[in-house]
Design a protein around this motif. Structure first.
Motif, mmCIF file in Angstrom:
data_model
loop_
_atom_site.group_PDB
_atom_site.id
_atom_site.type_symbol
_atom_site.label_atom_id
_atom_site.label_comp_id
_atom_site.label_asym_id
_atom_site.label_seq_id
_atom_site.Cartn_x
_atom_site.Cartn_y
_atom_site.Cartn_z
ATOM 1 N N VAL A 122 5.223 -3.633 13.555
ATOM 2 C CA VAL A 122 6.026 -4.627 12.824
ATOM 3 C C VAL A 122 6.589 -5.676 14.098
ATOM 4 C CG1 VAL A 122 8.344 -5.261 12.075
ATOM 5 C CG2 VAL A 122 7.054 -2.884 11.801
ATOM 6 N N ASP A 123 5.840 -6.904 13.356
ATOM 7 C CA ASP A 123 6.038 -8.564 14.725
ATOM 8 C C ASP A 123 7.327 -8.187 14.088
ATOM 9 O OD1 ASP A 123 5.689 -9.244 17.321
ATOM 10 O OD2 ASP A 123 3.975 -10.682 16.703
ATOM 11 N N ASP A 124 7.992 -9.881 15.817
ATOM 12 C CA ASP A 124 9.362 -10.299 15.556
ATOM 13 C C ASP A 124 9.954 -10.383 14.656
ATOM 14 O OD1 ASP A 124 7.664 -12.415 16.703
ATOM 15 O OD2 ASP A 124 6.542 -13.208 15.382
ATOM 16 N N VAL A 125 10.509 -8.485 14.900
ATOM 17 C CA VAL A 125 11.536 -8.117 13.980
ATOM 18 C C VAL A 125 13.182 -8.869 14.133
ATOM 19 C CG1 VAL A 125 13.279 -5.922 14.072
ATOM 20 C CG2 VAL A 125 10.861 -5.767 14.752
ATOM 21 N N ASP A 126 13.539 -9.473 14.677
ATOM 22 C CA ASP A 126 14.548 -10.274 15.330
ATOM 23 C C ASP A 126 14.407 -11.569 14.404
ATOM 24 O OD1 ASP A 126 13.504 -13.146 17.525
ATOM 25 O OD2 ASP A 126 11.770 -11.098 17.772
ATOM 26 N N ARG A 127 13.418 -11.986 13.569
ATOM 27 C CA ARG A 127 13.138 -13.154 12.885
ATOM 28 C C ARG A 127 12.997 -12.668 10.757
ATOM 29 N NH1 ARG A 127 8.099 -16.053 14.548
ATOM 30 N NH2 ARG A 127 9.071 -17.230 12.599
ATOM 31 N N LEU A 128 13.052 -11.041 11.292
ATOM 32 C CA LEU A 128 12.831 -11.079 9.655
ATOM 33 C C LEU A 128 14.229 -10.777 8.404
ATOM 34 C CD1 LEU A 128 11.606 -6.828 10.415
ATOM 35 C CD2 LEU A 128 10.153 -9.281 10.099
ATOM 36 N N ASP A 129 13.320 -11.663 7.607
ATOM 37 C CA ASP A 129 15.374 -11.902 6.515
ATOM 38 C C ASP A 129 15.810 -10.632 6.045
ATOM 39 O OD1 ASP A 129 13.360 -11.357 4.894
ATOM 40 O OD2 ASP A 129 12.560 -13.090 3.957
ATOM 41 N N GLU A 130 16.903 -10.943 5.045
ATOM 42 C CA GLU A 130 17.551 -9.350 4.113
ATOM 43 C C GLU A 130 16.084 -8.985 3.917
ATOM 44 O OE1 GLU A 130 21.195 -8.993 1.849
ATOM 45 O OE2 GLU A 130 20.542 -11.442 2.289
ATOM 46 N N ARG A 131 15.954 -9.553 3.171
ATOM 47 C CA ARG A 131 14.831 -8.721 2.348
ATOM 48 C C ARG A 131 13.764 -7.977 3.326
ATOM 49 N NH1 ARG A 131 10.853 -12.140 -1.692
ATOM 50 N NH2 ARG A 131 10.441 -12.738 0.327
ATOM 51 N N PRO A 159 17.672 -3.724 21.046
ATOM 52 C CA PRO A 159 18.571 -3.134 19.370
ATOM 53 C C PRO A 159 19.700 -3.634 19.314
ATOM 54 C CG PRO A 159 17.276 -1.232 19.857
ATOM 55 C CD PRO A 159 16.642 -2.165 21.111
ATOM 56 N N SER A 160 19.986 -2.974 20.558
ATOM 57 C CA SER A 160 21.773 -3.595 20.612
ATOM 58 C C SER A 160 22.110 -4.812 21.000
ATOM 59 C CB SER A 160 22.483 -3.048 21.494
ATOM 60 O OG SER A 160 22.477 -3.396 23.000
ATOM 61 N N SER A 161 21.175 -5.769 20.925
ATOM 62 C CA SER A 161 21.578 -7.264 21.238
ATOM 63 C C SER A 161 21.201 -7.859 19.357
ATOM 64 C CB SER A 161 20.993 -7.487 22.104
ATOM 65 O OG SER A 161 21.462 -7.157 23.030
ATOM 66 N N LEU A 162 20.227 -7.344 19.076
ATOM 67 C CA LEU A 162 19.592 -7.794 17.754
ATOM 68 C C LEU A 162 20.665 -8.187 16.898
ATOM 69 C CD1 LEU A 162 16.791 -5.826 17.461
ATOM 70 C CD2 LEU A 162 15.850 -7.891 18.186
ATOM 71 N N LYS A 163 20.402 -9.870 16.117
ATOM 72 C CA LYS A 163 21.639 -9.641 15.027
ATOM 73 C C LYS A 163 20.921 -9.414 13.365
ATOM 74 C CE LYS A 163 22.854 -14.281 17.225
ATOM 75 N NZ LYS A 163 22.765 -16.080 17.670
ATOM 76 N N LEU A 164 21.011 -8.259 13.555
ATOM 77 C CA LEU A 164 20.530 -7.592 12.114
ATOM 78 C C LEU A 164 21.560 -6.463 11.771
ATOM 79 C CD1 LEU A 164 16.772 -6.819 13.161
ATOM 80 C CD2 LEU A 164 17.798 -7.926 11.732
ATOM 81 N N ARG A 165 21.490 -6.267 10.778
ATOM 82 C CA ARG A 165 22.846 -5.337 10.058
ATOM 83 C C ARG A 165 22.531 -3.348 11.117
ATOM 84 N NH1 ARG A 165 19.959 -3.054 4.398
ATOM 85 N NH2 ARG A 165 19.688 -1.065 5.094
ATOM 86 N N GLU A 166 23.969 -2.960 10.983
ATOM 87 C CA GLU A 166 24.126 -2.278 12.751
ATOM 88 C C GLU A 166 23.429 -0.954 11.813
ATOM 89 O OE1 GLU A 166 25.513 0.147 15.372
ATOM 90 O OE2 GLU A 166 25.349 -1.984 15.073
ATOM 91 N N ASP A 167 22.756 -0.937 10.836
ATOM 92 C CA ASP A 167 22.167 0.857 10.644
ATOM 93 C C ASP A 167 20.912 0.692 10.814
ATOM 94 O OD1 ASP A 167 21.674 -1.226 8.539
ATOM 95 O OD2 ASP A 167 21.869 0.016 7.084
#
Length: 252
Positions: A122-131, A159-167
């Motif tokens: 999985v590349d560019d995890v930081d750019r994944l959309d909600e889906r 991981p702690s700095s990514l703008k993704l949902r906490e879980d």
């Protein structure tokens, strides 16, 4: 700085970069990550014929992060290439491949109980959309419950700095975490010399320092230029010297 309008020969070469591999990755400060990945790949061949033997999660679940140009994507591609050479199933995911996510989720249940390794990158995890974030959360739950599914993920931050949902951020840290770093100039020159040597290409000593001062400094473009120089040297039947490099980079 050179004009950014590159000649046709170089533009064409960028469309077909050489196959990424772990052997072609110069680790710099990332030796621990490279050593871990090489060990995992070596174990894939052994495990193809083993049964009922599970790997520890931190040998099947790795996330690395670093700046653009630090080899994040190269390593993912290299692992996928290694898996495919062994005949293992490999699924490559990214932020712009919705069909691939759907196909993987459909097929994943059949791999959960298998003893044969399969590989997800999985590349560019930081750019994944909600889906895609939702899909990755579900996929990670399946990987955790599996016997031999390996997942490798890369992004631009810890991981702690990514703008993704906490879980999801929490799950990214369940396995091993590494930081990738940019090569310094000496390491870049060493990597480019190695790439030239593999191609049988002899560079005059002043070529590489000149390129680092006058050309793009990121490794993907520099590696692509090595291939372009190789092709142009063969075409013109001339040695790779500064005059030939300047000629190749001269805008048309």
């Amino acid at each position: 700085m050179l004009n950014t309008l590159l000649p046709r020969q170089f533009a064409l070469d960028l469309t077909s970069p050489p196959q990424a591999s772990l052997d072609h990755f110069l680790p710099g400060q990332d030796g621990a990550l490279l050593s871990t990945l090489r060990e995992i790949v070596a174990n894939w061949e052994k495990r193809k014929s083993l049964t009922a033997q599970s790997n520890a999660l931190n040998q099947r679940w790795i996330y690395w992060w670093g700046p653009e140009g630090s080899g994040r994507t190269h390593l993912l591609s290299a692992l996928g290439y290694a898996a495919e050479k062994m005949g293992l199933r490999h699924f490559s995911l990214g932020p712009h491949e919705p069909i691939s996510w759907i196909r993987l989720e459909e097929e994943l249940p059949s791999f959960v109980l298998s003893d044969t390794p399969s590989v997800i990158s999985v590349d560019d995890v930081d750019r994944l959309d909600e889906r895609c974030v939702g899909a990755l959360f579900r996929i990670l739950n399946e990987v955790q419950a599996s016997k031999a599914i390996h997942i490798f993920m890369a992004g631009n931050a810890a991981p702690s700095s990514l703008k993704l949902r906490e879980d999801l951020r929490t799950r990214l840290g369940w396995g091993l975490i590494f930081q990738t770093t940019l090569l310094n100039d000496d390491e870049k020159i060493l990597a480019l010399q190695q790439a030239a040597l593999e191609r049988g290409l002899v560079l005059s000593p002043d070529v590489l320092p000149w390129l680092l001062n006058r050309f793009y400094r990121d490794m993907p473009n520099l590696m692509a230029l090595i291939d372009a120089l190789d092709a142009y040297s063969l075409e013109t039947k001339r040695a790779v010297t500064l005059p030939l490099v300047r000629e190749l980079l001269q805008p048309k």
